[in-house]
Design an enzyme around this catalytic site. Structure first.
Site, PDB file in Angstrom:
ATOM      1  N   LYS A   1       1.020   4.191  -2.950  1.00  0.00           N
ATOM      2  CA  LYS A   1       0.625   5.584  -2.749  1.00  0.00           C
ATOM      3  C   LYS A   1       1.774   6.543  -3.066  1.00  0.00           C
ATOM      4  O   LYS A   1       1.542   7.663  -3.539  1.00  0.00           O
ATOM      5  CB  LYS A   1       0.114   5.783  -1.319  1.00  0.00           C
TER       6      LYS A   1
ATOM      7  N   TYR B   1       0.832  -1.208   0.000  1.00  0.00           N
ATOM      8  CA  TYR B   1       0.000   0.000   0.000  1.00  0.00           C
ATOM      9  C   TYR B   1       0.863   1.254   0.000  1.00  0.00           C
ATOM     10  O   TYR B   1       0.637   2.184  -0.784  1.00  0.00           O
ATOM     11  CB  TYR B   1      -0.922  -0.015   1.214  1.00  0.00           C
TER      12      TYR B   1
END
Length: 294
Positions: free
Chosen positions: A180, A176
């Protein structure tokens, strides 16, 4: 193609979205629905897309009530942003039903997954990158094409995260976090490409992605691209984190001593979509309660 600054817009209209349509990917989620409501309340029409066949019935009833009260329009379409073949047919349908050109995108679709790096299943790692990076690019590409087709200016917001700036303390989410951080760079790259022809050298080198480069590129009205980096948000997904005591730790890691509410991203999204941010592109707007500044 240089467009003049919108200096004649009255201050009261700097956040007005009248006469434009905004698409929200991940639109059935808590954040997507909330910012979609804000678009409708600010004069814009909204197209919500998400993987589920239909949104939550009660939430969609609220959307319909808001749009009726404001004289705006809302639509929902099922769309898997990682399925490139399904994107064009959905956008063909959208193009035929909207009354104003697509001039905005809020790319909210994204997933996470906690796992220690040495144990991380590669298929799960790939899925997170596929949804968060490839899926974001796929829907952004489709929206940009629609803006080019309509020959209009636009504003694109890619939802990133403070986790693209710093790692998450005490919870292992390498996939994750990496995705990002990549969203930040994707936003900067697209901002440069969509802003002005001067940002791209003439000609194109042949390669796998571009085997038969054509001639001179056509110039289009500028599309601004920015990223928005939220801090921790109080959503249904955060319930599991609460039960483990993670939220108690997160509130100690920012300056305001609490995690955010989804409603607190309405104003940042409206700012980036509307003409109030007309000279802002290639930037990241971090709304994290001071987490990254500490």
């Amino acid at each position: 193609m240089t467009y003049p600054a919108p200096v004649e817009i009255p201050t009261r209209d700097l956040f007005n979205l009248g006469g434009r349509t905004v698409l929200i990917s991940g639109g059935a989620g808590a954040v997507g629905m909330t910012v979609g409501k804000a678009v409708l309340e600010s004069g814009g029409d909204a197209v919500f897309v998400d993987m589920v066949p239909s949104p939550n019935e009660q939430m969609w009833k609220t959307i319909e009530q808001i749009s009726a009260a404001q004289g705006t329009k809302a639509w929902y379409h099922q769309l898997n942003v990682t399925d490139a073949d399904s994107v064009a047919p959905v956008f063909d349908t959208i193009r035929g039903e909207i009354r104003h050109p697509l001039r905005g995108l809020v790319a909210c679709a994204g997933i996470s997954g906690e796992c220690d790096a040495c144990d991380y299943p590669i298929d799960v790692f790939r899925k997170i990158l596929d949804v968060n990076i490839t899926g974001t690019f796929t829907v952004t590409q489709a929206v940009a094409k629609e803006m080019h087709r309509a020959n209009v200016t636009g504003s694109i917001i890619l939802i990133a995260s403070m986790s693209g700036w710093v790692t998450n303390r005490g919870i292992n989410t390498a996939a994750y976090n990496a995705s990002k951080s990549a969203i930040h760079q994707l936003g900067r790259s697209l901002a440069a490409e969509f802003a002005h022809p001067q940002n791209t050298f003439p000609g194109r080198t042949p390669g796998d992605a571009n085997p038969n480069p054509d001639g001179e590129r056509k110039a289009y009205p500028p599309i601004r691209v920015n990223t928005l980096s939220p801090g921790h948000i109080e959503t249904p997904i955060a319930e599991a984190a609460k039960s483990r005591g993670l939220v108690d730790e997160w509130v100690k890691q920012n300056m305001l001593g609490r995690i955010s509410q989804k409603e607190e991203y309405r104003a940042p999204v409206l700012f980036l979509l509307a003409d109030g941010s007309s000279y802002m592109t290639g930037a990241d707007l971090r709304v994290d309660g001071g987490h990254c500044a500490w």
